[in-house]
Write an enzyme that holds these catalytic residues in place. Sequence first.
Site, mmCIF file in Angstrom:
data_model
loop_
_atom_site.group_PDB
_atom_site.id
_atom_site.type_symbol
_atom_site.label_atom_id
_atom_site.label_comp_id
_atom_site.label_asym_id
_atom_site.label_seq_id
_atom_site.Cartn_x
_atom_site.Cartn_y
_atom_site.Cartn_z
ATOM 1 C CD GLU A 209 -21.611 64.774 107.059
ATOM 2 O OE1 GLU A 209 -22.376 65.622 107.553
ATOM 3 O OE2 GLU A 209 -21.571 63.597 107.461
ATOM 4 C CD GLU B 200 -19.259 61.171 110.329
ATOM 5 O OE1 GLU B 200 -18.356 62.026 110.216
ATOM 6 O OE2 GLU B 200 -20.443 61.463 110.593
#
Length: 548
Positions: free
Chosen positions: A204, A321
């Site tokens: 991220e 994810e």
Amino acid sequence: MGLQIWPMCFCFWVCFVFLSFVSSQAANAKVEGTVFIDGKAPIGTIDEDFVCATLDWWPPEKCDYGTCSWGLAGLLNLDLSKIIFLNAVTAFSPLKIRLGGTLQDKVIYDTHDNQQPCTSFVKNTSEMFGFTQGCLPMNRWDELNSFFQKAGAKVIFGLNALAGRTIDSNGEAVGAWNYTNAESFIRYTVGKNYTIHGWELGNELCGSGVGTRVSANQYAADTSALHSIVQNVYKNVDLKPLIIAPGGFYDSDWFKEYLNKTTNSVDVVTHHIYNLGPGVDDHLVEKILDPSVLDGESGTFSGLHNIIKSSSTSAVAWVGEAGGAYNSGHNLVTNAFVFSFWYLDQLGMASKYDTKTYCRQSLVGGNYGLLNTTNFEPNPDYYSALLWHRLMGRNVLSTSFAGSEKIRSYTHCAKQSKGITLLLINLDNSTTVQAKLAFNSTMTLRHKHRSRTSHHKHRIHKTTVIKLPKGTDAKIRREEYHLTAKDGNLQSQTVLLNGNILSVNSSGNIPPLEPLHVNSAKPIVVAPLSIVFVHMPDVTVAACKIQP
């Protein structure tokens, strides 16, 4: 006076009975619909081992909204000796497992040349992500690999991509990736003959990032460095691992630049999905059952799909994810039956856009685990994932449904036959759907006469609603797997398959998933708020003869 009241009472009683009847009819409404399947050519293909789940680094002190839902599910303290845990993973043969998450960019690896103390994460709210740096001891890495080998798992490991960088005043992580510790860790792994399916760089940090961010140009250079390391360290190893990145939220401009600059260095481009918002949201159930909310994520899938197609990259897309609701999910929602509506719809939608693998957050941990955090008992989504894994093959067929806006429909070539498998999801709380099939292609209906072993084939052309040839109806059967919530409670953590509770036995064995055998002449009946997989081994279409 009494004579005047009686007609009024009678009228009231008649009205009440009539309204009750109308209400009961509405509560048990039935609609007929048609599933349109284009069997000419696949619109996408998925990996044979499409289903993937994650393990995270969070320690027990990880809390959200006053709830601490991780327990001992983090990679450093997960109990690997539980037979139920081993059985749950082994049932997939194989299950892809992605090791990573927020804290992966604060992990150091205690290899022989590590100069820093190897200490566990410590909660510290002044630190980025709320914890200090943590460390992976090599004996723990050995234990994890022993488990993965025993379970037949395919491991994707998320590397710390923030090593060597500094955070500037505007929140951007600047400087090149210092890969010294990562390279040492990769060398240790290869030296131990541990098989790693893929090395993923960072978590991220793309686009706007979470906590901090890295520019696409710098990330591309760092990916190239990882590619070089892997080529070098694995030069004498036949099966080389995948290079995977960036493991973050989709940002079209960032991803476009990144892909154009990594045409020869990245194999898989990963993105994350938490489209339902924060886990603390009290309206999650309504969102999950709202078709427009579910449809909202299609823009991300199509956007990335188009960028990959227009780039010269050979990379493929994965969901790296996806937990639906961020900050660890919501107890009795993201770990309950209702979440299978979101999860299976995501698997179907991702497949349509050529996503090769879909990693669910999490295998265990938080409030969105496929397994219960404390006892490893499967939650409903575990069984949904296992059914998908066993029934849905690699080729994806274009599918639509006419008759109700609350039906979600997806079709793949079957995994265990030459036929097809259809997934129908009924989001309506009061309407039973009776579905028939129509094919926009030449399809073949295969059936066996009991008196002989030869197959008789009936070819049906163009857009046709299936009508079975006379005299064969009783001989052609399909397999149906109906999933419903115990007692009709959507927030139950117990799921029924064809009316029977699914649960592990006292030995920790995963139960068999047995279908109903149904006469193929009958419509497919989808009860309110239920899910059905329909395997039709005798329906063959051209798209399923194409090798993925």
